[in-house]
Design an enzyme around this catalytic site. Sequence first.
Site, PDB file in Angstrom:
ATOM      1  N   HIS A 423    -109.350   6.386 -21.423  1.00  0.00           N
ATOM      2  CA  HIS A 423    -109.439   5.184 -21.395  1.00  0.00           C
ATOM      3  C   HIS A 423    -108.496   4.421 -22.356  1.00  0.00           C
ATOM      4  O   HIS A 423    -108.075   3.321 -21.757  1.00  0.00           O
ATOM      5  CB  HIS A 423    -111.070   5.185 -22.016  1.00  0.00           C
ATOM      6  N   ARG A 513     -78.604  19.630 -15.958  1.00  0.00           N
ATOM      7  CA  ARG A 513     -78.227  20.534 -17.001  1.00  0.00           C
ATOM      8  C   ARG A 513     -79.452  21.495 -17.222  1.00  0.00           C
ATOM      9  O   ARG A 513     -80.108  21.214 -17.638  1.00  0.00           O
ATOM     10  CB  ARG A 513     -77.829  19.941 -18.302  1.00  0.00           C
ATOM     11  N   ARG A 581     -76.351  22.831 -12.558  1.00  0.00           N
ATOM     12  CA  ARG A 581     -75.456  23.788 -12.979  1.00  0.00           C
ATOM     13  C   ARG A 581     -76.239  24.900 -13.565  1.00  0.00           C
ATOM     14  O   ARG A 581     -77.096  24.599 -14.428  1.00  0.00           O
ATOM     15  CB  ARG A 581     -74.478  23.108 -14.081  1.00  0.00           C
ATOM     16  N   GLU A 683     -62.894  23.352 -13.967  1.00  0.00           N
ATOM     17  CA  GLU A 683     -62.596  22.970 -15.464  1.00  0.00           C
ATOM     18  C   GLU A 683     -61.798  23.873 -15.968  1.00  0.00           C
ATOM     19  O   GLU A 683     -61.396  23.804 -17.312  1.00  0.00           O
ATOM     20  CB  GLU A 683     -64.045  23.009 -16.140  1.00  0.00           C
ATOM     21  N   GLY A 704     -65.153  19.310 -14.426  1.00  0.00           N
ATOM     22  CA  GLY A 704     -65.600  19.187 -15.862  1.00  0.00           C
ATOM     23  C   GLY A 704     -64.533  18.756 -16.852  1.00  0.00           C
ATOM     24  O   GLY A 704     -63.754  19.612 -17.192  1.00  0.00           O
ATOM     25  N   SER A 705     -64.484  17.249 -16.936  1.00  0.00           N
ATOM     26  CA  SER A 705     -63.178  16.876 -17.518  1.00  0.00           C
ATOM     27  C   SER A 705     -63.003  17.290 -18.889  1.00  0.00           C
ATOM     28  O   SER A 705     -62.036  17.399 -19.658  1.00  0.00           O
ATOM     29  CB  SER A 705     -63.239  15.274 -17.604  1.00  0.00           C
ATOM     30  N   ASN A 706     -64.301  17.721 -19.758  1.00  0.00           N
ATOM     31  CA  ASN A 706     -64.026  18.048 -21.026  1.00  0.00           C
ATOM     32  C   ASN A 706     -63.189  19.411 -21.139  1.00  0.00           C
ATOM     33  O   ASN A 706     -62.356  19.627 -21.995  1.00  0.00           O
ATOM     34  CB  ASN A 706     -65.505  18.417 -21.723  1.00  0.00           C
ATOM     35  N   ASP A 707     -63.832  20.499 -20.335  1.00  0.00           N
ATOM     36  CA  ASP A 707     -63.229  21.641 -20.609  1.00  0.00           C
ATOM     37  C   ASP A 707     -61.816  21.603 -20.184  1.00  0.00           C
ATOM     38  O   ASP A 707     -61.004  22.504 -20.529  1.00  0.00           O
ATOM     39  CB  ASP A 707     -64.022  22.762 -19.934  1.00  0.00           C
ATOM     40  N   CYS A 754     -68.092  15.322 -13.444  1.00  0.00           N
ATOM     41  CA  CYS A 754     -69.217  15.195 -14.223  1.00  0.00           C
ATOM     42  C   CYS A 754     -69.172  15.254 -15.609  1.00  0.00           C
ATOM     43  O   CYS A 754     -69.918  15.309 -16.423  1.00  0.00           O
ATOM     44  CB  CYS A 754     -70.344  16.262 -13.660  1.00  0.00           C
TER      45      CYS A 754
END
Length: 805
Positions: A423, A513, A581, A683, A704-707, A754
């Site tokens: 309710h 993820r 992933r 990556e 994977g631009s970070n790694d 990504c």
Amino acid sequence: MSWIRWFSEITIDDVPLVGGKNASLGEMFGELRPLGVRIPNGFAITAEAYWHLIRSAGILDEMKQTLAGLVKEDVDDLALRGRRLRELVYGAPLPGELAEEIREAYRGLCSEYGENCDVAVRSSATAEDLPTASFAGQQETYLNVRGEAQLLDACRRCFASLFTDRAISYRIDQGFDHFKVGLSVGVMKMVRSDLASSGVIFTLDTETGFRDTVLITGAWGLGENVVQGAVNPDEFTVFKPTLRQGFRPIVRRRLGEKKIRMIYGTGTSKHLTKNVEVPREERRRFCLSDDEVLELARQALLIESHYEKRAGREMPMDIEWAKDGESGRLFIVQARPETVESRKRLDFLETYILEQKGEVLATGTSVGGKIASGPARVITDIHKLGDFSPGEVLVADTTTPDWEPVMKTAAAIVTNKGGRTCHAAIVSRELGIPSVVGTGDGTERIASNREITVSCAEGEVGRIYSGELPFRVERVDLAGMRRPRTRIMMNLGNPEEAFSLCRIPNDGVGLARMEFIITNHIKIHPMALVHPLRVEDEASRREIARLTAGHADPPAYFVEKLAEGIGTIAAAFHPKPVIVRMSDFKTNEYASLLGGRAFEPDEENPMIGFRGASRYYDERYREGFALECRALKRVRDEMGLVNVIPMIPFCRRIVEAEKVLAEMAANGLVRGENGLEVYVMCEIPNNVIMIDEFSRLFDGFSIGSNDLTQLTLGVDRDSALVAHVFDERDPGVMELIGRVVEGARRNGRHSGICGQAPSDYPEFAAFLVEQGIDSISLNPDSILKITMRVLEMEEQLAQQGNKRS
């Protein structure tokens, strides 16, 4: 004149005669019962009978005088006048010929169902359950009514309930004339859900308006506890499109506490039910099997489809169901149009953002997606409602329809009990205010007069913070927004946000993820589920046993939870691609999961250690990877969500890729079968150098631009000492990214990115467009801004091309 209409004689066009509730029951009884939707038989006492009662008693003038000059904001005065009106109507004797017709109809039901049969007696006002006006529980319902005397008394009580305080207030708000609204009474054979379970179904997601799901809630016993919010119910979410295709897409289950059960009692027509405690073992079980959930979902689709054809437009439905404990069959006992989320614009995005967090006083299920602040007012007794002041936050154990006049003036609502279809939740949605239900102990942890902030803008968990915290509201009109050629996808980890975030213009999920689901929903290291005896810590073993209780075995818990998390995301964005992933924890992160210490080595640099593809074929984790594969196979094969594309992270070498694909195939995920594509994260510099060889094994690449930046520049991205060196825009990194896009195009493979860079740097996104990348996956809060930048870049490139030609 006859004052009785059997359900078989009623259609939805008879609302003026029998009210919305009874008209809907008659419509379903005649049109949907032949299609397999079970509706108990019954009859309606028409609204003309109500007016006949009022005229025969000669009380109409006094009723009008009693309501004259009412100011509904004066709660005490409203209560006095409402009580007097109910006394007048209940005290009016039923005319003899009307009473005899009711008795005769009841005898007809008894001839069908047995002597002295039990019935539900429900009010059905001629101004309720309309497509544009519906409020929860305006008038009374009486259950387990037996015998002619109890039935006649229950009918009189229903007639009187046309003047409950909340019904009077509701009619004023809706602009209805009190004396042009009649009341019909529905009498229906009871479904013995006191011996089984019951609940509510919505044919959309009640929090986001997402149209492609069926939400089913339920608890043990009669359904009033679910509707009133007296229990925290089980919840099930079913995906409509693949259900129609014959799959079994239960994409989410949530076990409710279900502490009490309403069963049959004995006594007067006011006390024919009672609540009893549910044994602990039953609380830990779902109140419906998977087969029953799917059967209810199919019946809901039939109901929705019928009403949509009748109306000539979309019409999400609010449905009540009950399971008969004697026959084991499922019944539909009510259906009405959903009138809150279904009326909102789908092309308008309103987002509440909490700008600061503070001390959390209580948590529960979030309703409404908004944020509000104000002084708390704890109300533990309905007689204390007069203490409430407009603009306060109402804090209560639970709410009932009698509380509605006060609820309409609240800034927000917090309850100890209830779920998303209770309710308090229904009314707060109708009012457009946030509420947090099912906190368990909100009335104990929140004190009256304390300033609090109620946040329902952080996913499915609602939080009550101490103090008045700052927040902002962002509103975006999505109508007519152009789409770029480059696909703009979304990075997403939390399944609870999927149904709301999918409304942002997108081309699918470029990175789902798995780690978020494992950390927040599963919480246990997969190998600890495969080999529980290797977990030495006693506290961890107890917690693992608690979490996995009720499942066939511990690994089944992992598979179910992971499949539901992935399935929810895949359903939200269906049929667009959702790239999932596979798990990419580092060893130190894996070790922090329950039982993880027993299975993870200590590494000096986990960032470039035992992670990603290297784990999947290794004896130390291959059984855990098998569970991940089983979950994905379940999503694709059982739920029918073939838009899911698995992606392999941190795959160093070709031989490693071959081993991983062999492991996937051994667990039922064969590349190319049932349209299965497999992507790989690009990556590692070796992925770029060997892109032609990797293209033989994979269908797409996600940068994977970070790694890739970390390994190209030789920078540990976890080290604060060299953080200033880390930059994805370095010419060397961008040179490698350009090679990936060109190499993928040369091999006829998908190229995407990504990593974080496109979300942080619009100029980096422009570079990717210039290179001709297929897709850019962004954090949700960056999508609209970067989409506009990509459109500009594509237009510039087109103009340059025109000039050259």
